[in-house]
Each structure stands twice: as C-alpha cells, then as structure tokens.
Design a protein around this motif. Structure first.
Motif, PDB file in Angstrom:
ATOM      1  N   ARG A 316       0.817  -1.219   0.000  1.00 35.95           N
ATOM      2  CA  ARG A 316       0.000   0.000   0.000  1.00 35.95           C
ATOM      3  C   ARG A 316       0.851   1.270   0.000  1.00 35.95           C
ATOM      4  N   GLN A 317       2.144   1.130  -0.215  1.00 36.93           N
ATOM      5  CA  GLN A 317       2.961   2.334  -0.263  1.00 36.93           C
ATOM      6  C   GLN A 317       2.551   3.155  -1.480  1.00 36.93           C
ATOM      7  N   PRO A 318       2.199   4.424  -1.268  1.00 37.57           N
ATOM      8  CA  PRO A 318       1.724   5.218  -2.406  1.00 37.57           C
ATOM      9  C   PRO A 318       2.801   5.387  -3.479  1.00 37.57           C
ATOM     10  N   LEU A 319       2.342   5.322  -4.715  1.00 37.31           N
ATOM     11  CA  LEU A 319       3.272   5.501  -5.837  1.00 37.31           C
ATOM     12  C   LEU A 319       3.265   6.962  -6.273  1.00 37.31           C
ATOM     13  N   VAL A 320       4.447   7.512  -6.444  1.00 35.06           N
ATOM     14  CA  VAL A 320       4.561   8.879  -6.981  1.00 35.06           C
ATOM     15  C   VAL A 320       5.160   8.770  -8.378  1.00 35.06           C
ATOM     16  N   CYS A 321       4.456   9.354  -9.377  1.00 35.55           N
ATOM     17  CA  CYS A 321       4.994   9.337 -10.743  1.00 35.55           C
ATOM     18  C   CYS A 321       5.592  10.702 -11.060  1.00 35.55           C
ATOM     19  N   LEU A 322       6.804  10.686 -11.524  1.00 36.25           N
ATOM     20  CA  LEU A 322       7.440  11.936 -11.949  1.00 36.25           C
ATOM     21  C   LEU A 322       7.403  11.972 -13.469  1.00 36.25           C
ATOM     22  N   ILE A 323       6.819  13.022 -14.042  1.00 34.97           N
ATOM     23  CA  ILE A 323       6.748  13.032 -15.503  1.00 34.97           C
ATOM     24  C   ILE A 323       7.304  14.332 -16.109  1.00 34.97           C
ATOM     25  N   THR A 324       7.852  14.166 -17.274  1.00 33.19           N
ATOM     26  CA  THR A 324       8.319  15.334 -18.035  1.00 33.19           C
ATOM     27  C   THR A 324       8.276  14.996 -19.522  1.00 33.19           C
ATOM     28  N   ASN A 325       8.324  16.009 -20.326  1.00 32.38           N
ATOM     29  CA  ASN A 325       8.363  15.742 -21.773  1.00 32.38           C
ATOM     30  C   ASN A 325       9.677  16.227 -22.397  1.00 32.38           C
ATOM     31  N   LYS A 326      10.614  16.633 -21.534  1.00 30.95           N
ATOM     32  CA  LYS A 326      11.878  17.187 -22.048  1.00 30.95           C
ATOM     33  C   LYS A 326      13.060  16.335 -21.615  1.00 30.95           C
ATOM     34  N   PRO A 327      13.835  15.833 -22.562  1.00 29.70           N
ATOM     35  CA  PRO A 327      14.981  15.003 -22.194  1.00 29.70           C
ATOM     36  C   PRO A 327      15.946  15.731 -21.260  1.00 29.70           C
ATOM     37  N   GLU A 328      16.083  17.066 -21.420  1.00 30.26           N
ATOM     38  CA  GLU A 328      17.045  17.805 -20.590  1.00 30.26           C
ATOM     39  C   GLU A 328      16.645  17.790 -19.116  1.00 30.26           C
ATOM     40  N   GLU A 352       6.810  11.588 -27.054  1.00 29.04           N
ATOM     41  CA  GLU A 352       5.847  11.220 -28.096  1.00 29.04           C
ATOM     42  C   GLU A 352       4.482  10.863 -27.512  1.00 29.04           C
ATOM     43  N   MET A 353       4.428  10.564 -26.242  1.00 28.95           N
ATOM     44  CA  MET A 353       3.162  10.216 -25.597  1.00 28.95           C
ATOM     45  C   MET A 353       2.315  11.466 -25.333  1.00 28.95           C
ATOM     46  N   GLY A 354       2.987  12.549 -24.961  1.00 30.58           N
ATOM     47  CA  GLY A 354       2.260  13.735 -24.549  1.00 30.58           C
ATOM     48  C   GLY A 354       1.782  13.554 -23.115  1.00 30.58           C
ATOM     49  N   ILE A 372       4.633  16.976 -12.105  1.00 31.03           N
ATOM     50  CA  ILE A 372       4.931  17.370 -13.480  1.00 31.03           C
ATOM     51  C   ILE A 372       6.049  18.418 -13.453  1.00 31.03           C
ATOM     52  N   LEU A 373       7.070  18.131 -14.221  1.00 31.02           N
ATOM     53  CA  LEU A 373       8.159  19.096 -14.345  1.00 31.02           C
ATOM     54  C   LEU A 373       8.422  19.299 -15.837  1.00 31.02           C
ATOM     55  N   ALA A 374       7.804  20.344 -16.389  1.00 27.00           N
ATOM     56  CA  ALA A 374       8.029  20.635 -17.804  1.00 27.00           C
ATOM     57  C   ALA A 374       8.840  21.948 -17.870  1.00 27.00           C
ATOM     58  N   GLU A 375       9.089  22.417 -19.095  1.00 25.62           N
ATOM     59  CA  GLU A 375       9.911  23.617 -19.272  1.00 25.62           C
ATOM     60  C   GLU A 375       9.341  24.821 -18.526  1.00 25.62           C
ATOM     61  N   ASP A 376       8.016  24.940 -18.626  1.00 22.40           N
ATOM     62  CA  ASP A 376       7.317  26.072 -18.026  1.00 22.40           C
ATOM     63  C   ASP A 376       7.559  26.115 -16.511  1.00 22.40           C
ATOM     64  N   GLU A 377       7.371  24.947 -15.852  1.00 21.99           N
ATOM     65  CA  GLU A 377       7.553  24.865 -14.393  1.00 21.99           C
ATOM     66  C   GLU A 377       9.003  25.190 -14.020  1.00 21.99           C
ATOM     67  N   LEU A 378       9.911  24.650 -14.852  1.00 24.33           N
ATOM     68  CA  LEU A 378      11.331  24.839 -14.567  1.00 24.33           C
ATOM     69  C   LEU A 378      11.692  26.329 -14.618  1.00 24.33           C
ATOM     70  N   SER A 379      11.208  27.019 -15.655  1.00 21.59           N
ATOM     71  CA  SER A 379      11.554  28.444 -15.795  1.00 21.59           C
ATOM     72  C   SER A 379      10.952  29.263 -14.652  1.00 21.59           C
ATOM     73  N   LYS A 380       9.824  28.820 -14.118  1.00 23.27           N
ATOM     74  CA  LYS A 380       9.212  29.574 -12.997  1.00 23.27           C
ATOM     75  C   LYS A 380       9.706  29.076 -11.645  1.00 23.27           C
ATOM     76  N   ASN A 381      10.650  28.119 -11.662  1.00 24.75           N
ATOM     77  CA  ASN A 381      11.162  27.493 -10.441  1.00 24.75           C
ATOM     78  C   ASN A 381      10.024  26.966  -9.560  1.00 24.75           C
ATOM     79  N   GLN A 382       9.141  26.219 -10.195  1.00 24.24           N
ATOM     80  CA  GLN A 382       8.054  25.609  -9.434  1.00 24.24           C
ATOM     81  C   GLN A 382       7.774  24.205  -9.949  1.00 24.24           C
ATOM     82  N   VAL A 383       6.952  23.450  -9.169  1.00 24.68           N
ATOM     83  CA  VAL A 383       6.625  22.069  -9.539  1.00 24.68           C
ATOM     84  C   VAL A 383       5.124  21.913  -9.405  1.00 24.68           C
TER      85      VAL A 383
END
Ligand code: AMP
Length: 414
Positions: A316-328, A352-354, A372-383
């Motif tokens: 029952r340990q909760p799963l956390v998924c970390l997702i991004t669409n940028k290889p960097e 390619e999944m989106g 979710i950590l995409a370019e937008d979040e990164l530039s605003k220093n937020q998650v």
C-alpha cells in the motif's frame, strides 16, 4: 492461450508477499535459535531418495519427476544430510524455506510444486533434539497465531524393534487380507506399515485392531519415549499419542510426529507438517553414524490454515509518478528518485506520448500523486503536483529537489 502453467503448479504473483513474510519470519526465528540457512540444489540423484525415503514409499514409487538419473527433489531431509556429510562436522543445525516437487494428483492443499519450511538438527540421541525442535515449532506457531492444531506423536523404535513389529503386523493383516481395500492389499506386499496411513473406511476398523509398535519396544526405547513425553508435559508442549502414526518414509527411528490442522480450513489434507528422528540415515548414506532430528511443514497448507488473504499483503505504499516531456529535465527526475531510496517512485519520460497519455499511464499504475516538471515549471522554479484520488492540483514554489515527496498530502490540506 496455448501455454498454460503445468498442472499442480502455480505462478505466485499476488501471493508472493505472503511467501516472503512467512519465509522471513521462519528463517529469522531459526537464526535466533542458532540455525544456519541452507539452500541445496533442486536436482539430486534419484538414488539418494531410493536409499533414504525408501524404494517402497509412495514418493519413490510414483511421485518423483525424473530426468536421467536425477530427480527434482521431493523433500529436503536427504539432500541436507548429503550436504551435511560433506562438511565433516559433528553438529549442524540447518533451516530452509524451499520448493519441493511431487507428481501427485493435484487437489486442495496438494500440489506438484509446493513450498516447505523446515529444519534438520544433527547431534546425539538424547531427547534434547526432539524437545528443542518441538519448542521451536511451538514458538513458530505462537508467532503466527496458529491455534487450531494438534501435534500427534508416536515412537517407532529402532530397526530391530520395527522388524519384529512388522512381522506381527504382517501376520495380523494376513488374517484380515480379504477385507482390506485394494490399495492396502498392494501395500501389504510392498510396505505393510503404510496400511496404517490408509484413510479408506473399510481399512479403518481393521487398523483400529492392529497391533501397536509400543508393545514391541524394548525397555531402553520405552524409557526414552517416556522421557520425551515427560519433558513435553514439563514444558507444556501439548502432544497426543497416536499409536498408529508411522509416517510414510523409511528413515524414521524413535519419535515421529505430525502437526494436524483442526480448523477445518484444509479439507482432507489436514497435515500441516511432520517430522521425527532419523538416527541411521547419515550412516545409511555412507557417512558417520550421527543421530538427527528434523521437521518439514507445508507452506500452502499453512496459508489456508491461517486464512491469509492476499488483500492483507498488498503493497500500500503510495506511488509517486514523476513526468516530463523534455529530455534535458530527465536528470533532475532521476536525481530526485536516487535521493529517495525508500519511496516508490516511477519516472515517465516520453515526449511522443504527450502529457495526456502520461497521466493515463500513471492512472493505470494506480499512482497516488503525479509530479509534473516541464519547461514552463522549470523556468518559474516551481513544480506542479496532481492528487490522482481527488483530481486536485497544487503548485510547489521551489525546485524539485526541495520538495518532500513523503508528505505530499499536506500540500492539499493547507
Ligand atoms: P511430508 O514429509 O510428506 O509429511 O510433508 C511435510 C508437509 O509438507 C506435509 O505435512 C504437508 O503440509 C506438506 N506437503 C507434502 N506434500 C504436499 C503437496 N503435494 N502439496 C502441498 N503440500 C504438501
């Protein structure tokens, strides 16, 4: 589906955590009692079991899976004796939790591949081994909160006493031969002692009147038998004497016992485990004459007796998924996962999944939170964090490395 699992065998997936827990409990208890864990090979020479378990036993006669002169081991005592004899030690105490193989007709509590937890102790012929072994079984079942069981015991004496008893038994069954079941008639020729194990109704009455081994024991054996019974009573090890308990294997001498389930959960396969003393086996297998005592219990039957349900063991340990669409950005996610070795974290990076498909995937994996950590979040220093149960989203002001993944609920409650 063309390929299915072989009869009497199982893929353990949901049940796997149950096996893991039982194995850990058992091995840890044995280690605390000064046992060593042993893992012997699954394949052994056929001859090892012919010499130990006995040519006329059910196991050797019809239950072994054979491959050339090797067999899949049907039990673990003989392999452990074989291994022990190569060590040249006087004392040895081994425990195992391992699969065994017998070509039996599959039914509830009876499989072709099944697991056993067991131990073997080598030492002397004082009742020390019996009592230590029975005390270990008592603590084990207390730890597992198994209460509906009884321990039946009997004393088989040495080989000479057994031979005399066997003669009397043969005379007796000869006199009632025509009334025996077909199976028992066959056993009369091959292994008369095994008639006593028959569950057939027509045999039961005859067995009840058969001679008992106790009447053929010498003074010395009777003394040993009484000593064991007295120690059991002193130490509150509850045992019931069953004068007709013989167990099906040839190598036993002295005390034999069987743990019988009384919960009714097991149907006709009530034996949870069994064992006994085997003082001749080491010598019979070509080693020194070293007295020994052992026990083996069936894991599948234990699970039934304890009524262990997979539900209780779901991770029952909760799963956390970390997702991004940028290889960097991927290295940031991988670093975060490496910093949290105790948390269940899945990383999804698939441009390619989106994002929509990545969320769907997280949902299928039953993720509790998606980060979710995409370019937008990164530039605003937020998650950005999504609570997959409620569908609510929250924003964490700061870098991913500073986000505490173990208390993400708090972001949604404050
Ligand atoms: P045995 O040495 O044959 O008495 O086996 C010891 C224990 O292993 C039994 O009391 C059962 O609990 C278990 N066992 C034996 N054979 C099977 C089987 N075919 N399937 C499941 N459990 C078994």
């Amino acid at each position: 589906m063309k390929y299915v699992v072989a009869p009497g065998m199982k893929d353990l997936i949901k049940e796997s955590p149950i096996y893991r827990k039982l194995e850990t409990d058992f091995i840890n208890l044995c280690l605390l009692n000064n046992f060593q864990e042993i893992r012997t090979p699954i394949l052994e020479s056929r001859d090892l079991f012919v010499r130990s378990v006995g040519e006329a036993s059910d196991i050797v006669e019809k239950e072994m899976f054979t491959c050339d002169d090797l067999v899949l081991r049907p039990e673990n005592t003989a392999p452990i004796v074989r291994a022990f004899l190569t060590q040249n030690l006087e004392n040895g105490r081994y425990c195992y939790f391992a699969p065994q193989f017998r070509k039996e007709r599959p039914q509830k509590g009876r499989f072709r591949q099944f697991y056993q937890y067991g131990f073997e102790m080598f030492g002397d012929n004082s009742p020390q081994l019996e009592i230590e072994g029975l005390l270990l079984i008592k603590s084990l079942y207390t730890q597992w909160k198994l209460s509906d069981f009884k321990i039946e015991v009997n004393y088989l004496g040495n080989f000479e006493e057994r031979a005399k008893y066997l003669e009397a038994l043969k005379d007796y069954f000869k006199s009632v031969y025509e009334s025996l079941s077909e199976t028992s008639k066959k056993r009369y020729e091959s292994n008369t002692l095994r008639i006593l194990d028959s569950k057939e109704l027509c045999d039961q009455m005859l067995i009840a009147n058969a001679p008992v081994i106790n009447d053929y024991l010498t003074e010395e054996s009777l003394n040993k038998w009484n000593k064991i019974l007295n120690l059991c009573s002193l130490l509150e090890i509850k045992v019931e004497v069953n004068p007709r308990l013989v167990r099906g294997l040839d190598y036993y001498t002295g005390l034999v016992f069987e743990v019988i389930d009384t919960s009714g959960n097991l149907g006709s396969q009530k034996a949870l485990g069994g064992g006994g003393r085997y003082d001749q086996l080491c010598a019979d297998l070509g080693g020194k004459s070293i007295p020994a005592f052992g026990f083996a219990g069936g894991v599948e039957r234990l699970i039934l007796a304890l009524n262990l349900n997979e539900e209780k063991f779901i991770d029952r340990q909760p799963l956390v998924c970390l997702i991004t669409n940028k290889p960097e950005i991927l290295p940031l996610l991988v670093n975060k996962k490496n910093l949290e070795p105790k948390l269940k974290i899945d990383i999804c990076f698939s441009p390619e999944m989106g994002f929509k498909k990545m969320f769907k995937r997280a949902d299928r994996l039953q993720a509790r939170f998606v980060i979710i950590l995409a370019e937008d979040e990164l530039s605003k220093n937020q998650v950005k964090i999504k609570d997959m149960t409620s569908g609510n989203e929250a924003t964490f002001k700061g870098a991913l490395s500073d986000l505490d993944l173990s208390s993400l609920e708090t972001l949604f409650t404050s």
